[in-house]
Design a protein around this motif. Structure first.
Motif, PDB file in Angstrom:
ATOM      1  N   LYS A  39      41.941  53.619 -20.529  1.00  0.00           N
ATOM      2  CA  LYS A  39      41.205  52.706 -21.396  1.00  0.00           C
ATOM      3  C   LYS A  39      39.740  52.596 -20.970  1.00  0.00           C
ATOM      4  O   LYS A  39      38.830  52.613 -21.792  1.00  0.00           O
ATOM      5  N   ILE A  40      39.523  52.515 -19.645  1.00  0.00           N
ATOM      6  CA  ILE A  40      38.168  52.338 -19.114  1.00  0.00           C
ATOM      7  C   ILE A  40      37.256  53.508 -19.483  1.00  0.00           C
ATOM      8  O   ILE A  40      36.081  53.325 -19.793  1.00  0.00           O
ATOM      9  N   ARG A  41      37.805  54.721 -19.468  1.00  0.00           N
ATOM     10  CA  ARG A  41      36.971  55.901 -19.695  1.00  0.00           C
ATOM     11  C   ARG A  41      36.776  56.227 -21.182  1.00  0.00           C
ATOM     12  O   ARG A  41      36.090  57.179 -21.521  1.00  0.00           O
ATOM     13  N   LYS A  42      37.372  55.450 -22.064  1.00  0.00           N
ATOM     14  CA  LYS A  42      37.319  55.763 -23.496  1.00  0.00           C
ATOM     15  C   LYS A  42      35.883  55.777 -24.026  1.00  0.00           C
ATOM     16  O   LYS A  42      35.500  56.663 -24.791  1.00  0.00           O
ATOM     17  N   PHE A  43      35.074  54.810 -23.610  1.00  0.00           N
ATOM     18  CA  PHE A  43      33.682  54.779 -24.069  1.00  0.00           C
ATOM     19  C   PHE A  43      32.940  56.030 -23.603  1.00  0.00           C
ATOM     20  O   PHE A  43      32.182  56.631 -24.355  1.00  0.00           O
ATOM     21  N   PHE A  44      33.178  56.440 -22.357  1.00  0.00           N
ATOM     22  CA  PHE A  44      32.558  57.665 -21.838  1.00  0.00           C
ATOM     23  C   PHE A  44      32.991  58.872 -22.663  1.00  0.00           C
ATOM     24  O   PHE A  44      32.182  59.737 -23.003  1.00  0.00           O
ATOM     25  N   ASN A  45      34.279  58.936 -22.999  1.00  0.00           N
ATOM     26  CA  ASN A  45      34.790  60.050 -23.799  1.00  0.00           C
ATOM     27  C   ASN A  45      34.157  60.097 -25.182  1.00  0.00           C
ATOM     28  O   ASN A  45      33.908  61.176 -25.729  1.00  0.00           O
ATOM     29  N   MET A  46      33.899  58.913 -25.763  1.00  0.00           N
ATOM     30  CA  MET A  46      33.350  58.838 -27.115  1.00  0.00           C
ATOM     31  C   MET A  46      31.848  59.105 -27.163  1.00  0.00           C
ATOM     32  O   MET A  46      31.310  59.468 -28.207  1.00  0.00           O
ATOM     33  N   SER A  47      31.168  58.894 -26.043  1.00  0.00           N
ATOM     34  CA  SER A  47      29.705  58.964 -26.020  1.00  0.00           C
ATOM     35  C   SER A  47      29.213  60.385 -25.768  1.00  0.00           C
ATOM     36  O   SER A  47      29.914  61.180 -25.122  1.00  0.00           O
ATOM     37  N   PRO A  48      28.007  60.711 -26.236  1.00  0.00           N
ATOM     38  CA  PRO A  48      27.417  62.026 -25.924  1.00  0.00           C
ATOM     39  C   PRO A  48      27.222  62.157 -24.418  1.00  0.00           C
ATOM     40  O   PRO A  48      26.838  61.193 -23.750  1.00  0.00           O
ATOM     41  N   LYS A  49      27.506  63.317 -23.868  1.00  0.00           N
ATOM     42  CA  LYS A  49      27.382  63.536 -22.428  1.00  0.00           C
ATOM     43  C   LYS A  49      25.989  64.055 -22.091  1.00  0.00           C
ATOM     44  O   LYS A  49      25.413  64.848 -22.827  1.00  0.00           O
ATOM     45  N   THR A  50      25.464  63.612 -20.963  1.00  0.00           N
ATOM     46  CA  THR A  50      24.217  64.181 -20.483  1.00  0.00           C
ATOM     47  C   THR A  50      24.507  65.572 -19.918  1.00  0.00           C
ATOM     48  O   THR A  50      25.668  65.923 -19.652  1.00  0.00           O
ATOM     49  N   ASP A  51      23.459  66.353 -19.723  1.00  0.00           N
ATOM     50  CA  ASP A  51      23.641  67.709 -19.186  1.00  0.00           C
ATOM     51  C   ASP A  51      24.190  67.696 -17.765  1.00  0.00           C
ATOM     52  O   ASP A  51      24.712  68.701 -17.288  1.00  0.00           O
ATOM     53  N   TYR A  52      24.054  66.547 -17.097  1.00  0.00           N
ATOM     54  CA  TYR A  52      24.423  66.488 -15.681  1.00  0.00           C
ATOM     55  C   TYR A  52      25.508  65.442 -15.406  1.00  0.00           C
ATOM     56  O   TYR A  52      25.632  64.947 -14.288  1.00  0.00           O
ATOM     57  N   ALA A  53      26.274  65.128 -16.423  1.00  0.00           N
ATOM     58  CA  ALA A  53      27.404  64.219 -16.246  1.00  0.00           C
ATOM     59  C   ALA A  53      28.429  64.848 -15.309  1.00  0.00           C
ATOM     60  O   ALA A  53      28.639  66.069 -15.328  1.00  0.00           O
ATOM     61  N   LEU A  54      29.070  64.027 -14.497  1.00  0.00           N
ATOM     62  CA  LEU A  54      30.120  64.537 -13.617  1.00  0.00           C
ATOM     63  C   LEU A  54      31.312  64.972 -14.449  1.00  0.00           C
ATOM     64  O   LEU A  54      31.821  64.199 -15.268  1.00  0.00           O
ATOM     65  N   ASP A  55      31.762  66.205 -14.243  1.00  0.00           N
ATOM     66  CA  ASP A  55      32.952  66.642 -14.966  1.00  0.00           C
ATOM     67  C   ASP A  55      34.200  66.095 -14.283  1.00  0.00           C
ATOM     68  O   ASP A  55      34.137  65.508 -13.193  1.00  0.00           O
ATOM     69  N   ASP A  56      35.350  66.274 -14.926  1.00  0.00           N
ATOM     70  CA  ASP A  56      36.594  65.703 -14.414  1.00  0.00           C
ATOM     71  C   ASP A  56      36.937  66.230 -13.021  1.00  0.00           C
ATOM     72  O   ASP A  56      37.427  65.487 -12.171  1.00  0.00           O
ATOM     73  N   GLN A  57      36.679  67.523 -12.794  1.00  0.00           N
ATOM     74  CA  GLN A  57      36.992  68.121 -11.496  1.00  0.00           C
ATOM     75  C   GLN A  57      36.200  67.443 -10.378  1.00  0.00           C
ATOM     76  O   GLN A  57      36.750  67.055  -9.345  1.00  0.00           O
ATOM     77  N   THR A  58      34.895  67.283 -10.587  1.00  0.00           N
ATOM     78  CA  THR A  58      34.047  66.658  -9.569  1.00  0.00           C
ATOM     79  C   THR A  58      34.436  65.203  -9.365  1.00  0.00           C
ATOM     80  O   THR A  58      34.493  64.715  -8.229  1.00  0.00           O
ATOM     81  N   TRP A  59      34.685  64.494 -10.479  1.00  0.00           N
ATOM     82  CA  TRP A  59      35.087  63.087 -10.384  1.00  0.00           C
ATOM     83  C   TRP A  59      36.345  62.950  -9.526  1.00  0.00           C
ATOM     84  O   TRP A  59      36.410  62.084  -8.640  1.00  0.00           O
ATOM     85  N   ASP A  60      37.328  63.796  -9.771  1.00  0.00           N
ATOM     86  CA  ASP A  60      38.579  63.726  -9.007  1.00  0.00           C
ATOM     87  C   ASP A  60      38.384  64.200  -7.568  1.00  0.00           C
ATOM     88  O   ASP A  60      38.951  63.623  -6.630  1.00  0.00           O
ATOM     89  N   ASP A  61      37.587  65.261  -7.375  1.00  0.00           N
ATOM     90  CA  ASP A  61      37.325  65.774  -6.031  1.00  0.00           C
ATOM     91  C   ASP A  61      36.768  64.694  -5.108  1.00  0.00           C
ATOM     92  O   ASP A  61      37.094  64.643  -3.919  1.00  0.00           O
TER      93      ASP A  61
END
Length: 534
Positions: A39-61
């Protein structure tokens, strides 16, 4: 009347004091609450991503869900979403990140302002079913014909019947009962179409926004002006949501009237087209109001830190200098320092000695530096980085993907990151551990030399002696060490040291764990033979 008013005011004052006490307590400790990251990440998923947003792999790493939980002191769903988005989108402009740092400092120093804003967000509370974002994500039903029909059936006809019943004949009330039956059926059909939960939370957002712009404080003038401008764009939505909020107040006390006069239906169809048209404005209002709450949350987190904290210095040179850097999730953490010039380093040492934690410590502090203008260290100098890691790739049986294929895809992300303007910070843990030694060393050497020649700071951990020999000309070497004895077992100092690890304590650890002597003796003999062959 005066007694009732006095009682109401006394009750309101008591509740406000309790809320204020809770807010003050929460600012001085970690907030223990259940968090739903989907639920928390839904806004992030809906929003345009910056060129340097952390991808899922980096976030989890980097274990960023745990970092988020540690720093989260928000009360509203939208505050949670904003904090998550800010961590997922590190800034690349010094002026912007310094402004965030200024506000964090302001909220730490100005308790009155912090608490006034926190009370607003506390009252906003949770959108438990993500009704607002779900409403904006789906296609709203727009039907102006229904609006006119329901206005006629819910307002004009009942009014005519009531007038006829009063001034002509009371028997006309029978028609009102018939009409009520029809309206109840209409209401039951429309209940799944009308996004009541989403509209109610939208209403709460608008009310919160109005309260913020009423706060007379020049230090948040940007937010006040921006919010005021956004509110002007949605005046008709403001009016429409007001009626729906009134209908649903006090546990739906006015719901019978709403059904009889189709109030909710007419209110919804009067603004559904406006909500769709102003989707981006509503999302921007949702975010900017909660950005303040996220910064208040971080100010509380920084206030409670038991470790040294410093403002980062951003440089143009591709280098990374951190002194006594601390990992925020490690209790009694050992500080480590490193100064990396353009290129990278290779880390050696046994498992559990601190290599992976060191990689994560650097990554998390870079995120803090570029998101909130502070670092858990005594000194930090670096440029703005695009953070792309490969620490914990995993196989995915549901997609038929092997561990090796996951590693290949993970490293490819880093290769592609080198094509961007911002230099990459790329921590890599045990590169290509999922394949055979000959190909692992051959591929790793070529890839790491390629990364080293690009705009990057790379940190690679490895146990491969052959890979270490190949990379001597391109990388600087550091290591973590440990001690093993039969009495005390395994112990670590968790301090990084320059050079290459020479310890061979893995077999000693087997001895400490009371493996059969036959196994350990055989292991020592084989190790000697293999060392001679190499």
């Amino acid at each position: 009347m005066n007694i009732g008013k006095t009682i109401l005011n006394t009750l309101r004052e008591y509740l406000n004091k309790r809320v204020l006490r809770l807010i003050k307590d929460d600012n001085n400790k970690d907030m223990d609450k259940t968090r739903n990251f989907e639920k928390i990440r839904k806004f992030f998923n809906m929003s345009p991503k910056t060129d340097y947003a952390l991808d899922d792999q980096t976030w989890d790493d980097l274990d960023m869900n745990k970092i988020y939980e540690k720093s989260d002191r928000t009360y509203s769903s939208s505050g949670e979403s904003a904090l998550y988005s800010m961590l997922r989108n590190p800034l690349m402009e010094e002026e912007k990140v310094k402004e965030r740092g200024r506000l964090i400092k302001l909220f730490n120093e100005n308790s009155n302002l912090r608490e006034s804003l926190a009370c607003i967000f506390f009252n906003l509370n949770n959108d438990f079913k993500n009704g607002f974002l779900n409403m904006l994500e789906t296609d709203l039903t727009i039907n102006k014909t229904k609006y006119y029909i329901y206005t006629f059936m819910g307002k004009i006809i009942p009014l005519i019947i009531i007038i006829l019943s009063i001034f002509v004949n009371v028997k006309f009330m029978i028609a009102l009962f018939v009409l009520s039956y029809i309206d109840i059926n209409i209401n039951s059909r429309e209940v799944s179409i009308i996004k009541t939960n989403g509209i109610l939370y939208l209403r709460k957002n608008i009310v919160a926004a109005k309260k913020i712009i009423s706060i007379d404080n020049k230090d948040i003038i940007y937010y006040r002006d921006k919010i005021a401008s956004l509110l002007k764009s949605i005046k008709s939505i403001d009016r429409g949501t007001r009626l729906i909020a009134f209908i649903n107040m006090w546990a739906g006390l006015f719901e019978p009237l709403s059904v009889l006069f189709l109030l909710e239906e007419t209110a919804y169809y009067s603004i559904s087209d406006k909500i769709k048209e102003e989707k981006q404005v509503l999302l921007e209002l949702y975010y900017i109001v909660r950005e303040l709450e996220a910064l208040i949350s971080i100010s509380g987190y920084e206030h409670c830190l038991m470790y040294p904290c410093v403002k980062p210095v951003f440089t143009k040179e591709i280098s990374l200098n951190i002194v006594n850097g601390i990992h925020p999730l490690i209790k009694n953490a050992v500080g480590n320092s490193i100064n990396i010039e353009k290129g990278g380093i290779v880390l050696t040492g046994t498992n559990m000695s601190g290599k992976s934690t060191f990689l994560r410590m650097l990554g998390v502090n870079i995120i803090f530096a570029q998101s909130f203008y502070f670092v858990l260290a005594k000194e930090y100098k670096a440029p703005f980085f695009n953070i792309v890691s490969s620490i914990s790739p995993s196989d995915d049986l549901t997609k038929g993907k092997s561990f090796f294929m996951s590693e290949v895809e993970s490293i490819l992300r880093i290769i592609r990151a080198l094509e961007k303007d911002v230099p990459a910070f790329c921590p890599i843990d045990e590169i290509f551990r999922g394949t055979n030694p000959i190909e692992r060393i051959s591929m790793s050497a070529g890839i790491l030399k390629y990364i080293n020649n690009g705009k990057s700071i790379s940190i690679v951990t490895t146990h491969d002696k052959d890979l270490v020999d190949i990379l001597k000309e391109n990388y600087v070497f550091y290591y973590f060490s440990e001690k093993v004895d039969t009495k005390n077992g395994l112990s670590f100092d968790y301090k990084i040291k320059k050079g290459i690890s020479q310890t061979r304590n893995a077999i000693k650890l087997l001895e400490y764990m009371h493996y059969p002597k036959e196994i350990t003796d055989d292991a020592y003999k084989r190790a000697e033979i293999i060392e001679k062959l190499l």
